[in-house]
Motif scaffolding. Structure first.
Motif, PDB file in Angstrom:
ATOM      1  N   UNK A 127      17.311  -2.445  16.661  1.00 22.16           N
ATOM      2  CA  UNK A 127      16.688  -1.119  16.563  1.00 22.16           C
ATOM      3  C   UNK A 127      17.761  -0.044  16.459  1.00 22.16           C
ATOM      4  N   UNK A 128      18.784  -0.147  17.333  1.00 18.59           N
ATOM      5  CA  UNK A 128      19.876   0.823  17.356  1.00 18.59           C
ATOM      6  C   UNK A 128      20.576   0.849  15.998  1.00 18.59           C
TER       7      UNK A 128
ATOM      8  N   UNK B   8      19.395  -0.057  12.987  1.00 20.69           N
ATOM      9  CA  UNK B   8      18.607   0.533  11.901  1.00 20.69           C
ATOM     10  C   UNK B   8      18.429   2.041  12.083  1.00 20.69           C
ATOM     11  N   UNK B   9      18.323   2.488  13.369  1.00 20.08           N
ATOM     12  CA  UNK B   9      18.147   3.929  13.613  1.00 20.08           C
ATOM     13  C   UNK B   9      19.398   4.715  13.206  1.00 20.08           C
ATOM     14  N   UNK B  10      20.577   4.116  13.477  1.00 24.28           N
ATOM     15  CA  UNK B  10      21.816   4.844  13.176  1.00 24.28           C
ATOM     16  C   UNK B  10      22.146   4.819  11.686  1.00 24.28           C
ATOM     17  N   UNK B  11      21.334   4.035  10.903  1.00 20.36           N
ATOM     18  CA  UNK B  11      21.630   3.925   9.477  1.00 20.36           C
ATOM     19  C   UNK B  11      21.029   5.052   8.644  1.00 20.36           C
ATOM     20  N   UNK B  12      19.971   5.713   9.216  1.00 17.46           N
ATOM     21  CA  UNK B  12      19.389   6.798   8.391  1.00 17.46           C
ATOM     22  C   UNK B  12      19.633   8.159   9.011  1.00 17.46           C
TER      23      UNK B  12
ATOM     24  N   UNK C  99      15.564  11.832  16.284  1.00 18.55           N
ATOM     25  CA  UNK C  99      16.009  10.437  16.156  1.00 18.55           C
ATOM     26  C   UNK C  99      16.298   9.805  17.514  1.00 18.55           C
TER      27      UNK C  99
ATOM     28  N   UNK D  22      14.393   6.661  19.245  1.00 15.95           N
ATOM     29  CA  UNK D  22      15.123   5.444  19.626  1.00 15.95           C
ATOM     30  C   UNK D  22      14.861   5.099  21.086  1.00 15.95           C
TER      31      UNK D  22
ATOM     32  N   UNK E 156      16.084   2.217   4.732  1.00 17.53           N
ATOM     33  CA  UNK E 156      17.427   2.085   4.120  1.00 17.53           C
ATOM     34  C   UNK E 156      17.465   0.992   3.057  1.00 17.53           C
TER      35      UNK E 156
END
Lengths: 184, 184
Positions: A177-178, A180-184, B101, B105, B184
């Motif tokens: 989750x972390x 994928x969240x930090x990717x957008x 965000x 999260x 993404x």
């Protein structure tokens, strides 16, 4: 500058992938150990019973088996399912090198199902184990761990291993989750 | 073309947000109902006991309460915690409009903890409930649901409600994961 960022990003991705594989391997080993420890758990002993006060007490052979308790059967099956799934997911992760988005999504969703399965099994065995250890006077369910001490210790050990395995699974999903969240 | 895509994207985002809020509200209502049903569960009845064969049987008053069983206390507390957290998360989601965000999260990670908590509570109550319903001859734990029928039915109802609530939580995490993966 961009080059540096990309390198750092790939480095982070590689580290995340290694952490994922280590956690998955750990979860597999722990759930396998938990299933085997409880699956092989058996203790035979004798209890002394006084049936008629005027006669000497009788020694009765008794055996405790994981198969005697539905919650423990569920625990062994749940841990075996999680262990098998983890082995398959490890192979899939290594085969796709973590690059296939659909496979990653499917694995994260199945990881979540495994968390639910493991925690329900730990809850079930924990509840029955607590009654075995302390008894329940309200419903007259006598404790049995004073007779089957080794059996109960092994149940506790299997539960601790399975609990650490389920924490590894929780971490795996948090990590995904972390990431994928930090990717957008 | 780009405009169309953006509109479609925002439309999908809005629908996802509405689904999230509906699922969260559903989970809150279900866990609240489960906690209240089991928390108010009590049944008093009489059992007929023959102490000495030559004397007439004696009627004994007996009461079943959720407080008598650790697994059920855990179930009520777990459902109350999940219900309270869901209310807070609903307020946070409405306040940030799902756009922050870090909050999203944090909510997804806490949702995961709630899944673990709910499933362990359902497993614990299910295991004890099954013994109450069928008994276990190996450890001489007699069934009690033949005496406390209404009590047992309410335990089953609370478990079903809590299980649907936990499925709503599973869907919430799947939805969040799917959403971030498709971004993404």
């Amino acid at each position: 500058m961009e080059m540096q960022y990309k390198e750092r990003s790939y480095g982070g991705e590689g580290r995340r992938r290694r952490t994922d594989l280590v956690l998955r391997f750990l979860a597999m080993a722990l759930t396998l150990s938990a299933a085997v420890i409880l699956g092989l758990n058996q203790q035979s002993t004798t209890v002394t019973l006084t049936i008629v006060p005027s006669l000497p007490p009788v020694n009765l052979p008794v055996t405790a088996k994981w198969l005697h308790m539905s919650a423990m059967v569920y625990f062994v099956i749940a841990n075996a399912i999680v262990c098998s799934y983890t082995a398959v997911s490890l192979i899939l992760m290594l085969a796709t090198k973590g690059g296939n988005k659909n496979v990653s999504l499917m694995i994260t969703i199945l990881d979540l199902v495994m968390v639910a399965l493991l925690f329900s099994a730990i809850g079930a065995t924990g509840a029955v184990g607590l009654i075995g250890y302390k008894g329940n006077s309200h419903v007259h369910w006598e404790k049995v761990c004073n007779v089957f001490d080794k059996f109960c210790h092994r149940v506790a050990a299997a539960m601790v291993l399975s609990f650490i395995g389920s924490m590894a699974y929780l971490l795996l999903i948090v990590l995904a989750t972390f990431n994928t969240y930090t990717k957008f």
